[in-house]
Scaffold this active site. Structure first.
Site, PDB file in Angstrom:
ATOM      1  CG  HIS A  39     -21.847  11.314  36.543  1.00 43.08           C
ATOM      2  ND1 HIS A  39     -22.428  10.655  37.445  1.00 43.08           N
ATOM      3  CD2 HIS A  39     -20.473  11.454  36.696  1.00 43.08           C
ATOM      4  CE1 HIS A  39     -21.410  10.284  38.310  1.00 43.08           C
ATOM      5  NE2 HIS A  39     -20.143  10.840  38.008  1.00 43.08           N
TER       6      HIS A  39
ATOM      7  CG  ASP B 104     -24.609   5.821  32.531  1.00 47.26           C
ATOM      8  OD1 ASP B 104     -24.490   6.773  33.297  1.00 47.26           O
ATOM      9  OD2 ASP B 104     -23.867   4.898  32.793  1.00 47.26           O
TER      10      ASP B 104
ATOM     11  CB  ALA C 266      -8.599   1.994  39.782  1.00 50.49           C
ATOM     12  N   GLY C 267     -11.900   3.343  39.423  1.00 49.80           N
ATOM     13  CA  GLY C 267     -12.921   3.785  38.291  1.00 49.80           C
ATOM     14  C   GLY C 267     -12.683   3.182  37.065  1.00 49.80           C
TER      15      GLY C 267
ATOM     16  CB  SER D 147     -18.027  -3.475  40.860  1.00 49.54           C
ATOM     17  OG  SER D 147     -18.469  -2.136  39.889  1.00 49.54           O
TER      18      SER D 147
ATOM     19  CD  GLU E 222     -22.244  -1.658  40.722  1.00 52.00           C
ATOM     20  OE1 GLU E 222     -21.697  -2.721  39.937  1.00 52.00           O
ATOM     21  OE2 GLU E 222     -21.640  -0.949  41.381  1.00 52.00           O
TER      22      GLU E 222
ATOM     23  CG  ASP F  94     -19.442   1.288  34.559  1.00 48.67           C
ATOM     24  OD1 ASP F  94     -19.153   2.243  33.843  1.00 48.67           O
ATOM     25  OD2 ASP F  94     -19.743   1.469  35.923  1.00 48.67           O
TER      26      ASP F  94
HETATM   27  C1  GLA Z   1     -20.139   4.604  37.191  1.00 48.78           C
HETATM   28  C2  GLA Z   1     -21.348   4.279  36.800  1.00 48.78           C
HETATM   29  C3  GLA Z   1     -21.816   4.298  35.218  1.00 48.78           C
HETATM   30  C4  GLA Z   1     -21.722   5.759  34.910  1.00 48.78           C
HETATM   31  C5  GLA Z   1     -20.543   6.287  35.482  1.00 48.78           C
HETATM   32  C6  GLA Z   1     -20.198   8.000  35.158  1.00 48.78           C
HETATM   33  O1  GLA Z   1     -18.926   4.062  36.587  1.00 48.78           O
HETATM   34  O2  GLA Z   1     -21.198   2.635  36.923  1.00 48.78           O
HETATM   35  O3  GLA Z   1     -23.005   3.833  35.004  1.00 48.78           O
HETATM   36  O4  GLA Z   1     -22.967   6.547  35.397  1.00 48.78           O
HETATM   37  O5  GLA Z   1     -20.034   6.207  36.855  1.00 48.78           O
HETATM   38  O6  GLA Z   1     -20.216   8.215  33.763  1.00 48.78           O
END
Ligand code: GLA
Length: 386
Positions: free
Chosen positions: A37, A39, A124-125, A129, A161, A173
């Site tokens: 969090h 970026d 799954a983080g 996407s 997105e 990402d």
């Molecule tokens: C998601 C968002 C990223 C980043 C992370 C948290 O993956 O797509 O841009 O903010 O959360 O670090």
């Protein structure tokens, strides 16, 4: 031709359906060592591409139709170039959102067929996407010969997105998916977009992801709320410090002065981000020095911040981090990505992984009723033809 079964599958489905030989492209999921969090607050991040990708097969059509097939969801969708639109909650957003961005840039886009499949676990983080968006952007750019540079493709993917999926994500990402490099993490400055590859040499240790299998349904709405809270904090600081542009420029004493007396919640949110930005720079130095013990301790601190101050964790993620805390073979652990589900990232001694999973999986199931899915991460290369 790439012999991976998934490439053969998308290619074969494409040829059976429409004939001809498609153009094949892939883009990977990502991990993030530290810097969560940060970026969208113009801070630093330390992500890497993983060795699991999303694959697309694309080919031009003679008309203006767009025909899409998603093998993972056993679903298809058909529209035209002129009629594309967001569809709430649908997989098509990550593809058509990219098409819309190309259109906004004024490129001439004709009809096309596309088959997509992936090995990046969904929700799954691991940024499945972003992998879809980047694979689509790269493939269409190649197919139509637009010559849009890679640096631009990441913004096309990010905007897709924002505008089609409704998540106001940062750039981490998409950047990691496109620019990832095998064996390296990327130290990215999200303000200047300067980046540097840092070798990820963990010696006897490995990166182990533990997937909670909790799908992050809260994540898009709460994600956007966190962004607003950070912006609210910046506005409060700007009243006294007009030069401040983002949380990147803010210190904890400034937050104590300008935000804490006015809004305790916004203060906690912003304090986490400011501390995480500082922690990342030290963590990167730890990694370069090979001091994995220090790095690991910082992962635990990040988790505490994400869980207690930023409040984007969940009981399942907290359970997994707390369960490994006393384990000597684990140097550090934390939730990874946007939050509310997905994976924890663990730095674990390689020879202890099997025993750890054997012990933790039943305990996790007993506590939550959910399966635990372990994934040992290998760092791979960014977007390419497949
Ligand atoms: C998601 C968002 C990223 C980043 C992370 C948290 O993956 O797509 O841009 O903010 O959360 O670090």
């Amino acid at each position: 031709m790439n012999s991976s079964p998934i490439v053969r599958k998308v290619s074969q489905v494409f040829s059976e359906q429409w004939g001809g030989t498609p153009l094949l492209a892939r883009s990977p999921g990502r991990i993030n060592i530290i810097g969560e969090h940060t970026d969208y607050n113009e801070g630093f991040v330390l992500p890497a591409a993983i060795d699991k990708s999303v694959y697309v097969a694309v080919g031009k059509r003679d008309d203006d139709r767009i025909e899409l097939r998603a093998l993972e969801f056993n679903d298809r969708y058909s529209t035209t170039v002129a009629e594309i639109a967001p569809r709430p909650g649908q997989w098509t957003n990550y593809i058509l959102g990219v098409v819309a961005q190309f259109q906004k840039r004024g490129v001439e886009i004709g009809g096309f067929n596309l088959v997509i499949d992936g090995e990046v676990p969904f929700g799954a983080g691991l940024s499945s996407s972003a992998a879809v968006e980047c694979a689509t952007a790269f493939a269409l750019n190649e197919l139509f010969g637009w010559n849009v540079p890679r640096e631009e493709l990441i913004y096309i993917a990010q905007k897709a997105e924002h505008e089609y999926a409704g998540v106001l994500c940062g750039i981490m990402d998409q950047f990691a998916s496109v620019f990832g490099k095998s064996g390296h993490v990327v130290r990215l400055d999200c303000r200047s977009m300067d980046y540097r590859y840092v070798p990820c040499d963990l010696g006897d240790y490995k990166l182990l992801l533990l997937n909670t299998n909790v799908k992050h349904s809260l994540s898009s709405s709460e994600y956007n709320v966190r962004r607003q809270q950070c912006e609210a904090g910046v506005s409060m600081v700007q009243e006294r410090y007009p030069d401040v542009k983002s949380l990147r420029d803010v210190t904890v004493p400034q937050l104590q002065e300008c935000v804490e007396p006015r809004d305790e919640l916004i203060f906690r949110r912003c304090k986490y981000v400011v501390e995480e930005s500082e922690r990342l720079l030290e963590a990167c130095a730890d990694l370069e020095r090979g001091d994995l013990v220090e790095l690991g301790m910082k992962l635990y601190r990040t988790h505490r911040g994400l869980s207690e101050e930023y409040e984007v964790s969940c009981t399942e993620l907290d359970f997994l981090v707390n369960s490994v805390r006393e384990n000597d073979a684990v140097l550090g652990a934390r939730m990874m990505g946007g939050g509310f589900g997905g994976c924890t990232l663990n730095i674990v001694r390689a020879d202890a992984i099997d025993a750890l999973v054997a012990e933790l999986a039943p305990a996790y199931h007993a506590a939550t009723g959910l399966e635990l899915t372990p994934i040992v991460v290998t760092i791979g290369d960014g977007t390419s033809l497949a």
